[in-house]
Scaffold this motif. Structure first.
Motif, PDB file in Angstrom:
ATOM      1  N   LEU A  26       0.826  -1.209   0.000  1.00 44.98           N
ATOM      2  CA  LEU A  26       0.000   0.000   0.000  1.00 44.98           C
ATOM      3  C   LEU A  26       0.855   1.252   0.000  1.00 44.98           C
ATOM      4  CD1 LEU A  26      -0.560   1.556   2.991  1.00 44.98           C
ATOM      5  CD2 LEU A  26      -1.733  -0.575   3.399  1.00 44.98           C
ATOM      6  N   ILE A  27       1.999   1.219   0.670  1.00 48.54           N
ATOM      7  CA  ILE A  27       2.926   2.363   0.616  1.00 48.54           C
ATOM      8  C   ILE A  27       3.386   2.568  -0.823  1.00 48.54           C
ATOM      9  CG2 ILE A  27       5.241   3.163   1.254  1.00 48.54           C
ATOM     10  CD1 ILE A  27       4.739   1.864   4.036  1.00 48.54           C
ATOM     11  N   ASP A  28       3.771   1.473  -1.480  1.00 51.25           N
ATOM     12  CA  ASP A  28       4.220   1.569  -2.880  1.00 51.25           C
ATOM     13  C   ASP A  28       3.124   2.157  -3.760  1.00 51.25           C
ATOM     14  OD1 ASP A  28       6.635   0.473  -2.129  1.00 51.25           O
ATOM     15  OD2 ASP A  28       6.196  -1.527  -2.938  1.00 51.25           O
ATOM     16  N   TRP A  29       1.881   1.704  -3.572  1.00 44.32           N
ATOM     17  CA  TRP A  29       0.778   2.204  -4.392  1.00 44.32           C
ATOM     18  C   TRP A  29       0.554   3.700  -4.144  1.00 44.32           C
ATOM     19  CZ3 TRP A  29      -4.170   4.295  -3.656  1.00 44.32           C
ATOM     20  CH2 TRP A  29      -4.927   4.389  -4.818  1.00 44.32           C
ATOM     21  N   LEU A  30       0.598   4.115  -2.877  1.00 44.52           N
ATOM     22  CA  LEU A  30       0.373   5.515  -2.551  1.00 44.52           C
ATOM     23  C   LEU A  30       1.450   6.432  -3.133  1.00 44.52           C
ATOM     24  CD1 LEU A  30      -0.761   5.063   1.148  1.00 44.52           C
ATOM     25  CD2 LEU A  30      -2.134   6.113  -0.661  1.00 44.52           C
ATOM     26  N   LEU A  31       2.674   5.927  -3.241  1.00 40.53           N
ATOM     27  CA  LEU A  31       3.794   6.752  -3.702  1.00 40.53           C
ATOM     28  C   LEU A  31       3.985   6.743  -5.213  1.00 40.53           C
ATOM     29  CD1 LEU A  31       6.476   5.882  -0.990  1.00 40.53           C
ATOM     30  CD2 LEU A  31       4.988   7.894  -1.092  1.00 40.53           C
ATOM     31  N   ALA A  32       3.502   5.700  -5.885  1.00 39.89           N
ATOM     32  CA  ALA A  32       3.734   5.557  -7.329  1.00 39.89           C
ATOM     33  C   ALA A  32       2.705   6.356  -8.131  1.00 39.89           C
ATOM     34  CB  ALA A  32       3.662   4.087  -7.716  1.00 39.89           C
ATOM     35  N   PRO A  33       3.121   6.881  -9.277  1.00 34.44           N
ATOM     36  CA  PRO A  33       2.149   7.569 -10.136  1.00 34.44           C
ATOM     37  C   PRO A  33       1.015   6.612 -10.513  1.00 34.44           C
ATOM     38  CG  PRO A  33       4.387   7.922 -10.921  1.00 34.44           C
ATOM     39  CD  PRO A  33       4.467   6.887  -9.841  1.00 34.44           C
ATOM     40  N   GLU A  34      -0.212   7.094 -10.427  1.00 28.32           N
ATOM     41  CA  GLU A  34      -1.398   6.305 -10.782  1.00 28.32           C
ATOM     42  C   GLU A  34      -2.045   6.982 -11.979  1.00 28.32           C
ATOM     43  OE1 GLU A  34      -4.283   3.810 -11.316  1.00 28.32           O
ATOM     44  OE2 GLU A  34      -2.803   3.358  -9.772  1.00 28.32           O
ATOM     45  N   GLU A  35      -2.046   6.290 -13.107  1.00 31.12           N
ATOM     46  CA  GLU A  35      -2.526   6.864 -14.360  1.00 31.12           C
ATOM     47  C   GLU A  35      -3.954   7.387 -14.252  1.00 31.12           C
ATOM     48  OE1 GLU A  35      -3.353   5.185 -18.762  1.00 31.12           O
ATOM     49  OE2 GLU A  35      -1.408   4.661 -17.884  1.00 31.12           O
ATOM     50  N   SER A  36      -4.837   6.632 -13.594  1.00 31.58           N
ATOM     51  CA  SER A  36      -6.244   7.038 -13.535  1.00 31.58           C
ATOM     52  C   SER A  36      -6.460   8.287 -12.676  1.00 31.58           C
ATOM     53  CB  SER A  36      -7.106   5.881 -13.021  1.00 31.58           C
ATOM     54  OG  SER A  36      -6.680   5.507 -11.730  1.00 31.58           O
ATOM     55  N   ILE A  37      -5.492   8.614 -11.830  1.00 30.49           N
ATOM     56  CA  ILE A  37      -5.592   9.809 -10.984  1.00 30.49           C
ATOM     57  C   ILE A  37      -4.773  10.957 -11.594  1.00 30.49           C
ATOM     58  CG2 ILE A  37      -5.097  10.751  -8.679  1.00 30.49           C
ATOM     59  CD1 ILE A  37      -5.477   7.917  -7.579  1.00 30.49           C
ATOM     60  N   GLY A  38      -3.737  10.607 -12.324  1.00 23.71           N
ATOM     61  CA  GLY A  38      -2.897  11.618 -12.948  1.00 23.71           C
ATOM     62  C   GLY A  38      -1.719  12.053 -12.099  1.00 23.71           C
ATOM     63  N   THR A  39      -1.551  11.421 -10.956  1.00 22.29           N
ATOM     64  CA  THR A  39      -0.448  11.725 -10.051  1.00 22.29           C
ATOM     65  C   THR A  39      -0.339  10.584  -9.045  1.00 22.29           C
ATOM     66  OG1 THR A  39       0.509  13.445  -8.628  1.00 22.29           O
ATOM     67  CG2 THR A  39      -1.853  13.035  -8.379  1.00 22.29           C
ATOM     68  N   ALA A  40       0.614  10.686  -8.149  1.00 22.51           N
ATOM     69  CA  ALA A  40       0.716   9.692  -7.075  1.00 22.51           C
ATOM     70  C   ALA A  40      -0.482   9.869  -6.133  1.00 22.51           C
ATOM     71  CB  ALA A  40       2.012   9.869  -6.307  1.00 22.51           C
ATOM     72  N   PRO A  41      -1.104   8.772  -5.703  1.00 22.18           N
ATOM     73  CA  PRO A  41      -2.276   8.887  -4.813  1.00 22.18           C
ATOM     74  C   PRO A  41      -2.032   9.740  -3.569  1.00 22.18           C
ATOM     75  CG  PRO A  41      -2.138   6.677  -5.673  1.00 22.18           C
ATOM     76  CD  PRO A  41      -0.878   7.382  -6.117  1.00 22.18           C
ATOM     77  N   ILE A  42      -0.850   9.661  -2.963  1.00 19.49           N
ATOM     78  CA  ILE A  42      -0.610  10.459  -1.755  1.00 19.49           C
ATOM     79  C   ILE A  42      -0.643  11.947  -2.080  1.00 19.49           C
ATOM     80  CG2 ILE A  42       1.917  10.336  -1.897  1.00 19.49           C
ATOM     81  CD1 ILE A  42      -0.254  10.482   1.321  1.00 19.49           C
ATOM     82  N   LEU A  43      -0.181  12.319  -3.265  1.00 17.23           N
ATOM     83  CA  LEU A  43      -0.227  13.732  -3.641  1.00 17.23           C
ATOM     84  C   LEU A  43      -1.669  14.178  -3.876  1.00 17.23           C
ATOM     85  CD1 LEU A  43       2.872  13.983  -5.983  1.00 17.23           C
ATOM     86  CD2 LEU A  43       2.669  14.673  -3.589  1.00 17.23           C
ATOM     87  N   ALA A  44      -2.474  13.286  -4.437  1.00 21.77           N
ATOM     88  CA  ALA A  44      -3.896  13.594  -4.622  1.00 21.77           C
ATOM     89  C   ALA A  44      -4.584  13.740  -3.265  1.00 21.77           C
ATOM     90  CB  ALA A  44      -4.571  12.516  -5.465  1.00 21.77           C
ATOM     91  N   LEU A  45      -4.248  12.883  -2.300  1.00 23.98           N
ATOM     92  CA  LEU A  45      -4.826  12.998  -0.952  1.00 23.98           C
ATOM     93  C   LEU A  45      -4.430  14.328  -0.321  1.00 23.98           C
ATOM     94  CD1 LEU A  45      -4.304   9.410   0.527  1.00 23.98           C
ATOM     95  CD2 LEU A  45      -6.462  10.447  -0.213  1.00 23.98           C
ATOM     96  N   ARG A  46      -3.165  14.691  -0.476  1.00 25.76           N
ATOM     97  CA  ARG A  46      -2.688  15.961   0.084  1.00 25.76           C
ATOM     98  C   ARG A  46      -3.390  17.153  -0.561  1.00 25.76           C
ATOM     99  NH1 ARG A  46       2.854  15.818   2.549  1.00 25.76           N
ATOM    100  NH2 ARG A  46       3.019  17.939   1.747  1.00 25.76           N
ATOM    101  N   ALA A  47      -3.855  16.983  -1.801  1.00 25.38           N
ATOM    102  CA  ALA A  47      -4.544  18.048  -2.525  1.00 25.38           C
ATOM    103  C   ALA A  47      -6.055  18.034  -2.282  1.00 25.38           C
ATOM    104  CB  ALA A  47      -4.251  17.921  -4.019  1.00 25.38           C
ATOM    105  N   GLY A  48      -6.524  17.123  -1.398  1.00 28.39           N
ATOM    106  CA  GLY A  48      -7.943  17.087  -1.061  1.00 28.39           C
ATOM    107  C   GLY A  48      -8.800  16.242  -1.984  1.00 28.39           C
TER     108      GLY A  48
END
Length: 114
Positions: free
Chosen positions: A79-101
């Protein structure tokens, strides 16, 4: 708002988390137990990606997302790897999307992984 994908993640040890958060070690361990933070033991002692905190406080939407990923069968390292890796369907790393709300979007993608 443009957010850069972290290429090199800083990892914090428990003593570094104590210093950064201003919380005693027992409280830092409780943050891990309550899944407000998640640590990797890949390289020995538990370490938490620094990007999981904002101003010394865990990202608010991290806990629920971690629980969704655990329910999908992810280990802590996965899950750490998934949160840190770029996710195509989100357009960025999931953790960065979470930080952006963008919690709903990230959780929707996480739930689809189950």
């Amino acid at each position: 708002m443009s957010v850069e994908i972290p290429t090199e993640t800083e990892w914090l040890s428990l003593p570094e988390l104590v210093e950064l958060t201003g919380e005693p070690l027992g409280r830092v361990r409780r943050l891990l137990d309550e899944r407000q933070l998640v640590a990797s033991r890949r390289h020995g002692a538990p370490r938490v990606p620094a990007i999981f905190l904002v101003d010394g406080v865990p990202v608010g939407s991290l806990r629920g997302t971690v629980i969704v990923l655990q329910d999908a069968g992810f280990s802590d390292d996965e899950l750490i790897d998934w949160l840190l890796a770029p996710e195509e369907s989100i357009g960025t790393a999931p953790i960065l999307a979470l930080r952006a709300g963008r919690k709903s979007e990230v959780r929707r993608v996480a739930q689809s992984l189950a």
